[in-house]
Scaffold this motif. Structure first.
Motif, short mmCIF file in Angstrom:
data_model
loop_
_atom_site.label_atom_id
_atom_site.label_comp_id
_atom_site.label_asym_id
_atom_site.label_seq_id
_atom_site.Cartn_x
_atom_site.Cartn_y
_atom_site.Cartn_z
N MET A 146 44.15 35.84 47.76
CA MET A 146 45.34 36.02 46.94
C MET A 146 45.04 37.03 45.84
O MET A 146 44.03 36.93 45.17
N PRO A 147 45.93 38.02 45.63
CA PRO A 147 45.72 39.02 44.58
C PRO A 147 45.61 38.38 43.20
O PRO A 147 46.26 37.38 42.92
N GLU A 148 44.80 38.98 42.38
CA GLU A 148 44.54 38.46 41.05
C GLU A 148 45.02 39.43 39.97
O GLU A 148 45.45 40.54 40.26
N LEU A 149 44.90 38.98 38.74
CA LEU A 149 45.22 39.79 37.57
C LEU A 149 44.01 39.79 36.66
O LEU A 149 43.52 38.72 36.27
N TYR B 239 44.62 45.09 21.91
CA TYR B 239 44.96 45.91 23.07
C TYR B 239 44.61 45.12 24.33
O TYR B 239 43.48 44.66 24.48
N ILE B 240 45.60 44.93 25.20
CA ILE B 240 45.39 44.19 26.44
C ILE B 240 45.63 45.13 27.61
O ILE B 240 46.71 45.73 27.73
N LYS B 241 44.62 45.28 28.46
CA LYS B 241 44.75 46.11 29.66
C LYS B 241 44.85 45.18 30.88
O LYS B 241 43.98 44.34 31.09
N LEU B 242 45.93 45.33 31.62
CA LEU B 242 46.17 44.51 32.80
C LEU B 242 45.89 45.31 34.07
O LEU B 242 46.25 46.49 34.15
N THR B 243 45.27 44.66 35.04
CA THR B 243 45.01 45.28 36.34
C THR B 243 45.28 44.25 37.43
O THR B 243 44.78 43.12 37.35
N GLY B 244 46.10 44.61 38.41
CA GLY B 244 46.37 43.73 39.54
C GLY B 244 47.82 43.30 39.63
O GLY B 244 48.73 44.05 39.30
N PHE B 245 48.01 42.07 40.08
CA PHE B 245 49.34 41.51 40.31
C PHE B 245 49.76 40.62 39.14
O PHE B 245 49.01 39.75 38.73
N THR C 273 49.65 34.47 38.71
CA THR C 273 48.80 35.00 37.64
C THR C 273 49.43 34.95 36.25
O THR C 273 48.72 34.99 35.25
N SER C 274 50.74 34.84 36.19
CA SER C 274 51.44 34.85 34.89
C SER C 274 51.01 33.75 33.93
O SER C 274 50.95 34.00 32.72
N PRO C 275 50.72 32.53 34.40
CA PRO C 275 50.32 31.49 33.44
C PRO C 275 49.08 31.87 32.61
O PRO C 275 49.01 31.53 31.43
N ARG C 276 48.15 32.60 33.20
CA ARG C 276 46.97 33.03 32.44
C ARG C 276 47.36 34.01 31.34
O ARG C 276 46.88 33.93 30.21
N LEU C 277 48.24 34.97 31.66
CA LEU C 277 48.68 35.94 30.66
C LEU C 277 49.51 35.25 29.59
O LEU C 277 49.35 35.53 28.39
N SER D 56 56.51 40.44 39.56
CA SER D 56 57.60 39.60 40.07
C SER D 56 58.52 39.26 38.90
O SER D 56 58.25 39.60 37.75
N SER D 57 59.59 38.55 39.22
CA SER D 57 60.50 38.11 38.16
C SER D 57 59.77 37.19 37.17
O SER D 57 60.05 37.22 35.97
#
Length: 116
Positions: free
Chosen positions: A1-4, A19-25, A30-34, A60-61
């Motif tokens: 499963m793709p990660e973030l 500063y937050i750099k995001l990479t992935g899905f 993954t949204s709960p971690r962010l 995603s939404s």
């Protein structure tokens, strides 16, 4: 499963700038971690966050909802949220849904940082 991947660093401790750099899905998986990162950072007042999304390949939404939730948290806690460097396909999705009218989106991280 793709990660973030979430890479956060302090830009200026005195200014509470992060500063937050995001990479992935950015999706329902993954949204709960962010969201937890945003909640922790915005638990203090006047925190300024820049989210660099250049490395995000899918949103995603739920991911958009996480960004909207971060914006609400920032406003509630007298903070700042800047989103930058969105890939064209991600920006097109956000724009198509009208969230570009609400989310503070900037073309580059340099532009976002200069507007803190």
């Amino acid at each position: 499963m793709p990660e973030l991947n979430i890479d956060a660093k302090v830009l200026d401790a005195q200014e509470n700038a992060v500063y937050i750099k995001l990479t992935g899905f950015l999706d329902g998986h993954t949204s709960p971690r962010l969201k937890a990162v945003f909640e922790k950072l915005y638990s203090k007042e006047s925190v300024k966050i820049i989210v660099d999304m250049a490395g995000v390949s899918y949103i995603s939404s739920t991911g958009i909802g996480t960004l909207m939730g971060a914006l609400n948290l920032s406003e509630k806690n007298k903070g700042v949220l800047k989103i930058c460097s969105l890939p064209t396909k991600i920006l097109n999705i956000i724009s198509m849904l009208g969230f570009d009218q609400v989310l503070p989106i900037h073309k580059t991280s340099e532009e976002a940082i200069s507007l803190l």
